[in-house]
Write an enzyme that holds these catalytic residues in place. Structure first.
Site, mmCIF file in Angstrom:
data_model
loop_
_atom_site.group_PDB
_atom_site.id
_atom_site.type_symbol
_atom_site.label_atom_id
_atom_site.label_comp_id
_atom_site.label_asym_id
_atom_site.label_seq_id
_atom_site.Cartn_x
_atom_site.Cartn_y
_atom_site.Cartn_z
ATOM 1 N N CYS A 3 30.306 50.799 35.082
ATOM 2 C CA CYS A 3 30.291 51.045 36.528
ATOM 3 C C CYS A 3 28.896 51.560 36.923
ATOM 4 O O CYS A 3 27.915 50.846 36.753
ATOM 5 C CB CYS A 3 31.419 52.015 36.887
ATOM 6 S SG CYS A 3 31.642 52.341 38.636
ATOM 7 N N ASP A 30 36.500 41.275 40.368
ATOM 8 C CA ASP A 30 35.881 42.521 40.822
ATOM 9 C C ASP A 30 35.491 42.396 42.292
ATOM 10 O O ASP A 30 34.543 41.685 42.637
ATOM 11 C CB ASP A 30 34.649 42.826 39.965
ATOM 12 C CG ASP A 30 34.088 44.224 40.195
ATOM 13 O OD1 ASP A 30 34.274 44.764 41.296
ATOM 14 O OD2 ASP A 30 33.470 44.769 39.270
ATOM 15 N N HIS A 35 37.344 45.296 38.536
ATOM 16 C CA HIS A 35 36.407 46.385 38.281
ATOM 17 C C HIS A 35 37.092 47.453 37.435
ATOM 18 O O HIS A 35 38.254 47.782 37.631
ATOM 19 C CB HIS A 35 35.938 46.998 39.597
ATOM 20 C CG HIS A 35 34.769 47.909 39.444
ATOM 21 N ND1 HIS A 35 33.482 47.443 39.265
ATOM 22 C CD2 HIS A 35 34.689 49.265 39.417
ATOM 23 C CE1 HIS A 35 32.659 48.471 39.145
ATOM 24 N NE2 HIS A 35 33.364 49.587 39.238
#
Length: 234
Positions: free
Chosen positions: A119, A166, A194
Site C-alpha cells: 500500500c 483494485d 487492494h
C-alpha cells in the site's frame, strides 16, 4: 518472534523499528508498512520473511508525528492513517528507510539490502528504488501513486504487484508503468483487490497472496545474492 529497537535517522530523528530474524541471515530486508502502522499484520509479515532466511526490519514511520501508532481497518482508522501519512514529508520517510538499510549493513557490511512495501509502503519501495541508492532490489505490492512518478529511474531491480479489482489503482496506471518501464517485472492478479496480501483485511485473497509472495521471494533471493551465497532454493 521479533522485538522493537530504536533507530536514529541522519536528521537526528529516533524511531521505533520491529526487527526479526538472525542478524547474520544471508539476506537483509526492509519491510514497509501500510497506512496502519507496524500493527499485527506487519509484524506477522516480518516474522514470515525472517523464517525464510531474511534479517528484517520494519520502521515505525508514523513515529515522526504519532509514536507507537498502530491502527485497525475501520473507516475511521483509514482516515487517521491517511492523515498521519499526509503530515510526513517524503524526504523524512526516506531518511528513516535509509537508516534501516544502514543498520542492516552495519550488522553484515558485505550483505545486500532489499525493500518490500505494501500500500503506502508499496509506493515507498518505488521511492526507495528511485530516490535513493540504499537498496539492491525493491518490491511493491499495490502501491498507489507510482504511475504519477513513473518517469523516475530505478537504481536497482524492481518488481511490482497489483490487484485487478483494485478500485484505487486503475488499470491505466499499471499500463502506463509497463510502457515506461518494460524492464520491470509487473504482475496483476485479476480477481484481487487492494490489500489482497493482508490476512487481517476483508480484501485478503489467499491465492493472489501466495503467488505474489512466491514471486517476491524468488526475486529478492536472486537480487540480494552475493558472492559465496548458497545456491538458490529448488
Amino acid at each position: 518472534m521479533g522485538q522493537f529497537i530504536s533507530i536514529t535517522a541522519a536528521d537526528g530523528h529516533t524511531f521505533s523499528a520491529y526487527v526479526a530474524g538472525s542478524p547474520e541471515a544471508p539476506h537483509a530486508l526492509v519491510v514497509v508498512q501500510e497506512i496502519f502502522g507496524v500493527n499485527h499484520n506487519m509484524r506477522a509479515v516480518a516474522d514470515a520473511w525472517a523464517a525464510d532466511g531474511f534479517s528484517v526490519i520494519v520502521p515505525a514511520l508514523f513515529d515522526r508525528v504519532e509514536p507507537d501508532a498502530k491502527l485497525g481497518y475501520t473507516p475511521e482508522d483509514v482516515q487517521k492513517g491517511l492523515a498521519l501519512r499526509a503530515d510526513i514529508p517524503l524526504e523524512s520517510t526516506l531518511a528513516d528507510l535509509e537508516a534501516c538499510a544502514r543498520h542492516l549493513r552495519e550488522q553484515a557490511p558485505e550483505r545486500k539490502v532489499g525493500i518490500i512495501g505494501f500500500c503506502w509502503g508499496g509506493r515507498l519501495a518505488w521511492d526507495g528504488a528511485t530516490r535513493t541508492t540504499a537498496f539492491s532490489a525493491a518490491v511493491g505490492w499495490y502501491g498507489g501513486g507510482i504511475a504519477a512518478h513513473k518517469d523516475a529511474t530505478p537504481h536497482c531491480a524492481v518488481q511490482l504487484h497489483f490487484g485487478g479489482q483494485d478500485g484505487s489503482i486503475p488499470p491505466s496506471d499499471v499500463s502506463d508503468i509497463r510502457k515506461t518501464h518494460p524492464e520491470i517485472e509487473i504482475y496483476v492478479y485479476d480477481e484481487a483487490g487492494h490489500g489482497f496480501g493482508n490476512r487481517d483485511r476483508p480484501s485478503f485473497n489467499a491465492d493472489a497472496e501466495h503467488l505474489a509472495r512466491e514471486r517476491s521471494l524468488t526475486f529478492l533471493e536472486a537480487g540480494l545474492r552475493t558472492v559465496g551465497d548458497i545456491p538458490e532454493r529448488g
